[in-house]
Design a protein around this motif. Sequence first.
Motif, PDB file in Angstrom:
ATOM      1  N   LEU A   1       0.816  -1.219   0.000  1.00  0.00           N
ATOM      2  CA  LEU A   1       0.000   0.000   0.000  1.00  0.00           C
ATOM      3  C   LEU A   1       0.849   1.269   0.000  1.00  0.00           C
ATOM      4  N   TYR A   2       1.874   1.297   0.856  1.00  0.00           N
ATOM      5  CA  TYR A   2       2.641   2.522   1.060  1.00  0.00           C
ATOM      6  C   TYR A   2       3.992   2.528   0.369  1.00  0.00           C
ATOM      7  N   GLY A   3       4.483   1.358  -0.022  1.00  0.00           N
ATOM      8  CA  GLY A   3       5.818   1.288  -0.595  1.00  0.00           C
ATOM      9  C   GLY A   3       6.886   1.430   0.478  1.00  0.00           C
ATOM     10  N   PHE A   4       8.141   1.569   0.025  1.00  0.00           N
ATOM     11  CA  PHE A   4       9.274   1.697   0.927  1.00  0.00           C
ATOM     12  C   PHE A   4       9.485   3.165   1.290  1.00  0.00           C
ATOM     13  N   GLY A   5       9.954   3.408   2.496  1.00  0.00           N
ATOM     14  CA  GLY A   5      10.284   4.770   2.872  1.00  0.00           C
ATOM     15  C   GLY A   5       9.738   5.178   4.228  1.00  0.00           C
ATOM     16  N   ILE A   6      10.096   6.381   4.624  1.00  0.00           N
ATOM     17  CA  ILE A   6       9.804   6.877   5.964  1.00  0.00           C
ATOM     18  C   ILE A   6       8.315   7.095   6.191  1.00  0.00           C
ATOM     19  N   LYS A   7       7.595   7.559   5.184  1.00  0.00           N
ATOM     20  CA  LYS A   7       6.170   7.831   5.365  1.00  0.00           C
ATOM     21  C   LYS A   7       5.409   6.539   5.667  1.00  0.00           C
ATOM     22  N   GLY A   8       5.712   5.478   4.919  1.00  0.00           N
ATOM     23  CA  GLY A   8       5.089   4.183   5.193  1.00  0.00           C
ATOM     24  C   GLY A   8       5.494   3.644   6.552  1.00  0.00           C
ATOM     25  N   PHE A   9       6.754   3.852   6.931  1.00  0.00           N
ATOM     26  CA  PHE A   9       7.253   3.427   8.240  1.00  0.00           C
ATOM     27  C   PHE A   9       6.496   4.149   9.357  1.00  0.00           C
ATOM     28  N   THR A  10       6.272   5.441   9.188  1.00  0.00           N
ATOM     29  CA  THR A  10       5.557   6.223  10.199  1.00  0.00           C
ATOM     30  C   THR A  10       4.113   5.748  10.336  1.00  0.00           C
ATOM     31  N   LEU A  11       3.450   5.512   9.210  1.00  0.00           N
ATOM     32  CA  LEU A  11       2.080   5.006   9.257  1.00  0.00           C
ATOM     33  C   LEU A  11       2.032   3.626   9.914  1.00  0.00           C
ATOM     34  N   SER A  12       3.040   2.804   9.674  1.00  0.00           N
ATOM     35  CA  SER A  12       3.081   1.479  10.296  1.00  0.00           C
ATOM     36  C   SER A  12       3.300   1.585  11.800  1.00  0.00           C
ATOM     37  N   MET A  13       4.073   2.562  12.252  1.00  0.00           N
ATOM     38  CA  MET A  13       4.229   2.777  13.691  1.00  0.00           C
ATOM     39  C   MET A  13       2.892   3.169  14.317  1.00  0.00           C
ATOM     40  N   ILE A  14       2.165   4.058  13.661  1.00  0.00           N
ATOM     41  CA  ILE A  14       0.860   4.463  14.189  1.00  0.00           C
ATOM     42  C   ILE A  14      -0.084   3.266  14.247  1.00  0.00           C
ATOM     43  N   GLU A  15      -0.109   2.468  13.190  1.00  0.00           N
ATOM     44  CA  GLU A  15      -0.975   1.278  13.159  1.00  0.00           C
ATOM     45  C   GLU A  15      -0.607   0.318  14.283  1.00  0.00           C
ATOM     46  N   THR A  16       0.685   0.110  14.483  1.00  0.00           N
ATOM     47  CA  THR A  16       1.141  -0.791  15.537  1.00  0.00           C
ATOM     48  C   THR A  16       0.760  -0.263  16.912  1.00  0.00           C
ATOM     49  N   ALA A  17       0.891   1.044  17.115  1.00  0.00           N
ATOM     50  CA  ALA A  17       0.511   1.642  18.404  1.00  0.00           C
ATOM     51  C   ALA A  17      -0.971   1.426  18.688  1.00  0.00           C
ATOM     52  N   ILE A  18      -1.809   1.555  17.668  1.00  0.00           N
ATOM     53  CA  ILE A  18      -3.245   1.329  17.839  1.00  0.00           C
ATOM     54  C   ILE A  18      -3.509  -0.141  18.192  1.00  0.00           C
ATOM     55  N   GLU A  19      -2.781  -1.051  17.518  1.00  0.00           N
ATOM     56  CA  GLU A  19      -3.000  -2.488  17.744  1.00  0.00           C
ATOM     57  C   GLU A  19      -2.573  -2.918  19.144  1.00  0.00           C
ATOM     58  N   VAL A  20      -1.367  -2.523  19.566  1.00  0.00           N
ATOM     59  CA  VAL A  20      -0.849  -3.033  20.845  1.00  0.00           C
ATOM     60  C   VAL A  20      -1.561  -2.409  22.035  1.00  0.00           C
ATOM     61  N   THR A  21      -2.174  -1.247  21.829  1.00  0.00           N
ATOM     62  CA  THR A  21      -2.937  -0.621  22.923  1.00  0.00           C
ATOM     63  C   THR A  21      -4.429  -0.943  22.811  1.00  0.00           C
ATOM     64  N   GLU A  22      -4.778  -1.787  21.852  1.00  0.00           N
ATOM     65  CA  GLU A  22      -6.174  -2.163  21.609  1.00  0.00           C
ATOM     66  C   GLU A  22      -7.046  -0.916  21.413  1.00  0.00           C
ATOM     67  N   GLY A  23      -6.504   0.023  20.636  1.00  0.00           N
ATOM     68  CA  GLY A  23      -7.258   1.213  20.285  1.00  0.00           C
ATOM     69  C   GLY A  23      -7.254   2.312  21.313  1.00  0.00           C
ATOM     70  N   ARG A  24      -6.457   2.158  22.369  1.00  0.00           N
ATOM     71  CA  ARG A  24      -6.478   3.159  23.446  1.00  0.00           C
ATOM     72  C   ARG A  24      -5.241   4.056  23.448  1.00  0.00           C
ATOM     73  N   VAL A  25      -4.509   4.082  22.368  1.00  0.00           N
ATOM     74  CA  VAL A  25      -3.284   4.881  22.323  1.00  0.00           C
ATOM     75  C   VAL A  25      -3.609   6.363  22.528  1.00  0.00           C
ATOM     76  N   ASP A  26      -2.792   7.016  23.336  1.00  0.00           N
ATOM     77  CA  ASP A  26      -3.003   8.429  23.647  1.00  0.00           C
ATOM     78  C   ASP A  26      -2.613   9.297  22.452  1.00  0.00           C
ATOM     79  N   ALA A  27      -3.318  10.400  22.275  1.00  0.00           N
ATOM     80  CA  ALA A  27      -3.012  11.324  21.174  1.00  0.00           C
ATOM     81  C   ALA A  27      -1.593  11.870  21.288  1.00  0.00           C
ATOM     82  N   ALA A  28      -1.084  12.006  22.505  1.00  0.00           N
ATOM     83  CA  ALA A  28       0.280  12.500  22.697  1.00  0.00           C
ATOM     84  C   ALA A  28       1.305  11.526  22.131  1.00  0.00           C
ATOM     85  N   VAL A  29       1.006  10.226  22.212  1.00  0.00           N
ATOM     86  CA  VAL A  29       1.902   9.214  21.642  1.00  0.00           C
ATOM     87  C   VAL A  29       1.880   9.308  20.115  1.00  0.00           C
ATOM     88  N   ILE A  30       0.707   9.462  19.538  1.00  0.00           N
ATOM     89  CA  ILE A  30       0.609   9.625  18.086  1.00  0.00           C
ATOM     90  C   ILE A  30       1.407  10.848  17.647  1.00  0.00           C
TER      91      ILE A  30
END
Length: 235
Positions: A58-87
């Motif tokens: 979807l995103y290809g290689f690069g920093i933008k895709g990496f950043t989106l994947s970090m956000i997705e992972t944060a949502i997953e590991v916190t079961e949707g409760r990730v704080d806006a400050a972390v994002i």
Amino acid sequence: MTERALTAIGFDADDTLWQNEQFYRLTEERFAALLARHGATGDIGRRLFEAETRNLQLYGFGIKGFTLSMIETAIEVTEGRVDAAVIREILDAGRELLAHPVETLPFAREAIERLSGSYRIILITKGDLFDQERKLAASGLGDLFDAVEIVSDKSPDTYRRIFARHADGPERAAMVGNSLKSDIVPVLEAGGYGIHVPHPLTWSYEHVEPPHGASRFHEIADLAALPDLVRGLSG
């Protein structure tokens, strides 16, 4: 007059000509620390790698895709409760990566300058267009290339197309890079030479077994050895 075996040299950019992976590793450590109460560092890293691999289509290689994947992972590991400050901190980390100074690797300029004029010198790099253009400009190496190709991925067809467009085809070209998966194996399949320059840090996604049985596969410790190797291969 006998035709030379090599007339063109392709260079990878990230972790071949300048540092890249070490900055991703530092950002991953920062990311894991942000989520430390939700899992061990190794588990957070595994979940992030899974998200990155899943998202490449979807995103290809690069920093933008990496950043989106970090956000997705944060949502997953916190079961949707990730704080806006972390994002916000994740987005800040991504922006810092996009603005990080470029650190060229030892012998990069010297190797290219010694080969320039005798061979077509082509930069072949994958990733985000804006980021790769920024790093090339900041590296001070841009004027040394006869052609620059920023691609979404590297396959045998990629190398066939590029070396046919800018040189005499893959059979008379060599690709220099740190990634066996992206820089070496596909160019060998295209009929070219693959010159591996290992980097101490290589993203797990790029790991494959070295093609030691391939007659056109070569490995050097660093770019200082490249000009002599290329001239030896040229015949």
